[in-house]
Design an enzyme around this catalytic site. Structure first.
Site, PDB file in Angstrom:
ATOM      1  CG  ASN A   1      32.566  13.335  11.747  1.00  0.00           C
ATOM      2  OD1 ASN A   1      32.320  12.670  12.737  1.00  0.00           O
ATOM      3  ND2 ASN A   1      32.602  14.662  11.761  1.00  0.00           N
TER       4      ASN A   1
ATOM      5  CE  LYS B   1      32.284  14.804  18.571  1.00  0.00           C
ATOM      6  NZ  LYS B   1      32.499  14.484  17.140  1.00  0.00           N
TER       7      LYS B   1
ATOM      8  CD  GLU C   1      35.660   5.105  15.232  1.00  0.00           C
ATOM      9  OE1 GLU C   1      36.342   5.927  14.577  1.00  0.00           O
ATOM     10  OE2 GLU C   1      34.411   5.165  15.318  1.00  0.00           O
TER      11      GLU C   1
ATOM     12  NE  ARG D   1      22.851  26.201  36.678  1.00  0.00           N
ATOM     13  CZ  ARG D   1      22.418  27.350  37.178  1.00  0.00           C
ATOM     14  NH1 ARG D   1      23.264  28.174  37.771  1.00  0.00           N
ATOM     15  NH2 ARG D   1      21.142  27.679  37.093  1.00  0.00           N
TER      16      ARG D   1
ATOM     17  CG  HIS E   1      30.077   3.118  16.497  1.00  0.00           C
ATOM     18  ND1 HIS E   1      29.381   4.165  15.946  1.00  0.00           N
ATOM     19  CD2 HIS E   1      31.392   3.511  16.513  1.00  0.00           C
ATOM     20  CE1 HIS E   1      30.206   5.148  15.636  1.00  0.00           C
ATOM     21  NE2 HIS E   1      31.431   4.779  15.972  1.00  0.00           N
TER      22      HIS E   1
ATOM     23  CD  GLU F   1      33.229  17.155  14.856  1.00  0.00           C
ATOM     24  OE1 GLU F   1      32.599  16.667  13.909  1.00  0.00           O
ATOM     25  OE2 GLU F   1      33.315  16.619  15.969  1.00  0.00           O
TER      26      GLU F   1
ATOM     27  NE  ARG G   1      37.118  16.440  17.755  1.00  0.00           N
ATOM     28  CZ  ARG G   1      36.990  16.543  19.077  1.00  0.00           C
ATOM     29  NH1 ARG G   1      37.312  17.676  19.673  1.00  0.00           N
ATOM     30  NH2 ARG G   1      36.543  15.547  19.798  1.00  0.00           N
TER      31      ARG G   1
ATOM     32  CG  HIS H   1      31.945   8.165  11.873  1.00  0.00           C
ATOM     33  ND1 HIS H   1      33.180   7.707  11.449  1.00  0.00           N
ATOM     34  CD2 HIS H   1      31.865   7.874  13.196  1.00  0.00           C
ATOM     35  CE1 HIS H   1      33.802   7.161  12.492  1.00  0.00           C
ATOM     36  NE2 HIS H   1      33.033   7.255  13.547  1.00  0.00           N
TER      37      HIS H   1
ATOM     38  CE  LYS I   1      38.720  11.911  18.593  1.00  0.00           C
ATOM     39  NZ  LYS I   1      37.942  10.977  19.404  1.00  0.00           N
TER      40      LYS I   1
ATOM     41  CG  HIS J   1      26.843   8.058  12.890  1.00  0.00           C
ATOM     42  ND1 HIS J   1      27.272   9.316  13.260  1.00  0.00           N
ATOM     43  CD2 HIS J   1      27.532   7.197  13.674  1.00  0.00           C
ATOM     44  CE1 HIS J   1      28.185   9.209  14.220  1.00  0.00           C
ATOM     45  NE2 HIS J   1      28.355   7.937  14.478  1.00  0.00           N
TER      46      HIS J   1
END
Length: 351
Positions: free
Chosen positions: A234, A138, A180, A116, A256, A226, A230, A237, A216, A241
């Protein structure tokens, strides 16, 4: 005795250090029961030697995983969780993620869900990881080729950025991360675009990395979970993606950052029609991308396949995908629904 290193910045209470990784033990607490260092095949060979001589605050164990996006899945997570169990990790243990975006994404997810949640930190070894993946809390893995479909928000103890690790990377992977940085220039700080050029040896890396992380930081602190602005991060992306998922499914060789670079070319064209992005800004983005990726081509993806993959984007809401675009360099414009016909027309984005 030398004073311990001081962070270059703090992002949502997470200290970010720049400098020689030899200073890491000086900022660690001494209440860990064990340390578990996750590295992939590349960082195990080229970066692990710099950590093996460090004085850890507790017995240190190593966990090796395969390199590359193909390894960022639940099967690898099972291996990591089992290794943690076999090595005796408990709720007072520390996971150290040594690597680029794949390692920090997966390692953070594994630590945040094991028992956990146990403590973890990132030592980022790639441009992509340093300016993006390791920053912002993230973490996640891919599901059946779909990017980052399973994940959590969880804060590391700290992030450590040692630019010396970039010397271990082949040029292609350095360029991969610069996508990026270009994105950060597009959505937050256009001055970054002027700092980027095709000659990697002549790049002012310390300044470039620090300035990119500052972008960032701006978005992460404004919107930690997000749920709003935020999403600007993306940019490039949504299409990127989709291209990356297609490449993973077909075996096409596409990293990527390369997919994001192609996504930015396409989404800047979309932004011109949807968000009023000026022609000069579109040209500036195209120039920046082509300086870093002069020979990058697009997979031969049928338009309907691209649209289907975009439709599975994890940011969709009520059946609609919302694009993060820009209306000017440094001015994000989020939440755009884009007509399929417009996306089809943008399939010349790599020209």
């Amino acid at each position: 005795m030398n004073a311990p290193p001081t962070p270059a910045m703090t992002i949502n209470d997470v200290p970010v250090y720049f400098g020689d990784v030899a200073g890491l033990p000086d900022v660690l607490s001494n209440d860990y029961s064990s340390v578990h260092i996750l590295a992939d095949a590349q960082t195990m060979q080229f970066c692990a030697p710099a950590l093996r001589s460090l004085s850890w605050p507790a017995p240190a164990h190593w966990i090796a995983m395969h390199a590359g996006e193909e390894a960022k899945n639940l099967d690898t997570c099972l291996m990591v969780w089992r290794q943690l169990t076999d090595q005796g990790a408990d709720r007072h243990s520390l996971v150290v993620n040594l690597g680029g975006g794949v390692v920090t994404d997966l390692g953070g997810f594994c630590a945040a869900t094991y028992l956990r949640g146990i403590r973890f930190l990132h030592i980022s070894t790639s441009v992509l990881g340093m300016v993006d993946a390791a920053i912002g809390g993230k973490h996640g893995v891919d599901l059946d080729g779909l990017k980052n479909y399973v994940g959590v928000f969880a804060s590391p103890q700290l992030v450590w950025i040692d630019p010396a690790f970039l010397k271990t990377l082949p040029d292609r992977h350095v360029r991969n991360g610069l996508a990026e940085v270009i994105k950060h220039g597009c959505v937050g700080d256009p001055d970054l675009l002027a700092m980027i050029h095709g000659d990697l040896s002549g790049m002012a890396w310390d300044d470039l990395l620090l300035q990119s992380v500052q972008v960032k930081k701006q978005f992460v602190e404004a919107d930690p979970a997000e749920r709003g602005i935020r999403a600007a991060l993306n940019f490039g992306h949504t299409i990127g993606h989709a291209l990356e998922t297609f490449a993973l499914e077909t075996g096409y060789d596409l990293l990527h950052g390369e997919a994001v670079a192609l996504g930015m070319l396409a989404e800047s064209q979309i932004a011109r029609e949807v968000a009023g992005l000026p022609d000069a800004a579109v040209d500036r983005i195209n120039t920046a991308v082509r300086q870093v990726f002069p020979e990058l081509g697009t997979p031969a993806i049928p338009p309907e396949v691209l649209l289907e993959l975009i439709g599975k984007d994890k940011k969709r809401r009520s059946g609609h995908v919302h694009f993060a675009l820009i209306s000017a360099l440094g001015v994000p414009s989020i939440g755009h629904q884009v007509a399929p016909d417009l996306i089809r027309r943008m399939l010349s984005y790599d020209s």
